[in-house]
Design an enzyme around this catalytic site. Sequence first.
Site, PDB file in Angstrom:
ATOM      1  N   CYS A 166      -5.269   7.491   7.905  1.00 15.67           N
ATOM      2  CA  CYS A 166      -4.636   7.242   9.064  1.00 15.67           C
ATOM      3  C   CYS A 166      -3.983   8.124   9.771  1.00 15.67           C
ATOM      4  CB  CYS A 166      -3.492   5.914   8.538  1.00 15.67           C
ATOM      5  SG  CYS A 166      -2.902   5.106  10.197  1.00 15.67           S
ATOM      6  N   HIS A 225      -6.599   2.022   5.723  1.00 20.58           N
ATOM      7  CA  HIS A 225      -5.900   1.835   4.331  1.00 20.58           C
ATOM      8  C   HIS A 225      -6.277   1.106   3.232  1.00 20.58           C
ATOM      9  CE1 HIS A 225      -2.453   3.841   6.229  1.00 20.58           C
ATOM     10  NE2 HIS A 225      -2.408   3.264   7.270  1.00 20.58           N
TER      11      HIS A 225
END
Length: 514
Positions: free
Chosen positions: A358, A460
């Site tokens: 991310c 994630h």
Amino acid sequence: MIDFPAFTDKGTRKARALMFQGTSSDVGKSMLLAGLCRAYSRRGLKVRPFKAQNMSNNAAVTPDSDLPPGPDGEIPRGEIGRAQQLQARACKVTPSIHMNPVLLKPQTTAGSQVVMRGRVLGSWRAKDYHQLKPHLLPAVLDSFERTAADADLVLVEGAGSGAEVYLRKSDITNMKLAELADLPVVVVGDIDRGGALAAIVGTHALLNESEDARVAGYIINKFRGDISLFEPACELMTERTGWPWLGVVRWFEGASRLPAEDSLALERPAVTDGRGLKIAVPQLSRVANFDDLDPLAAEPGVSVSWIKPSTPIPSDTDVVILPGSKATRADLEVMRREGWDIDIQALVRQGGRVVGLCAGFQMLGRVVRDPLGIEGEPGETPGLGLLDIETEIGGEKQLLDLDARDRYSDCRVSGYEIHMGRTAGPGMSQPWLLLDDGSSPPRPEGAVSYAGRVAGCYLHGIFGSDEFRAAWLSSVGGQAALSDYEASVEAALEELADHCEANLDLDALLELAK
């Protein structure tokens, strides 16, 4: 003008409810409630968790939100704190925005992104947010009623300390909520940090008469040693407060196998024997979703070390993982201030690996731009230059549950995206993953350097996929031993429920709920 959801009075609540407030942050409320959620669920009760306001950069995607349906009629996703997601899992139910209607995601030392029932309201400085909070209270009460409407028992978690009386006027999550929702309160103290006696007695001294009348008793958490030596302190606390002593919960050894609520958990020293594959993780100032590393840390042949400020990345590191962050540009500056950028460049030259997740993926590129000042002051910051990509912060927040395939091992992976920003550049022509989202051809995700030593993506939870984790560890010189990570989390929840049963009188606690 922000459109705040109104409170919908659904009549007399049928579900019992019991609130747990701490004497401070990190006293173990979230984990205690997760154990109670599983324990009462095992007794056949429909249990639901609720936390009005959570301040955490560890977030989870929910299938619901207050956002209007898209053009195709699909309901946009929302987000809640990971602690409430774990508690929902302990209850064996789907997580909902109503379990944590207000989520604060710290971005600077003075302000946070405010998410209300899945909607980003914007970034608010602390002083301005306290003026906003009373406007959020109707939505909080409505979410509580919705949660209670489908339950036999609601376990409500306070935030921080319930004795922060100087915040009483703007309170939406501790005693104000207890009074408006008519909740009995159990106060939780943490003996591991010391000062439990003073914390319990001090909490009582700061409450007004009506607040004090709501307290049904207190629990001492994280105890180690001989309880008989502590019993005189409990007698003194009861004498000074008039509150019943509801039990002492011993230290739970399996806590490390469950996701921590927030970055306070990273302040504790890591326990590792220093052997096996060595993974270093710079401890960024606004680290987010750091539970991405939990499946790797659970592997007995892997050492995951969080590198604290003023500490260099060890020269014998095999892999550096850059985690998520709520302030990408600010944390790039932290990387340079600490000299971690130099350590990482040296690692890559010596044949080591770097992975970015991310915001960590964004940091690996050439530049990160924030023209609207979404994460701080408007501007741009040079990245680490390890991938030929560029990122601009902005646009709608991406909240997606995703399945994908690793292009290098052909293993399936699953996870979620939760970010603001778009990444592009020549480096994206060599993606890490191919998303299984129905597009044809499959949509690429992430990037891998041509030498293969640097990789990053927005997904994630990627290391929670067992087959992929084993293949990835093998590719970087490690070896997997854990065959089912999700089963290990379930086993830890069951052990936590057993721990609560052994340390507390659950029948007595249930009687307190009203």
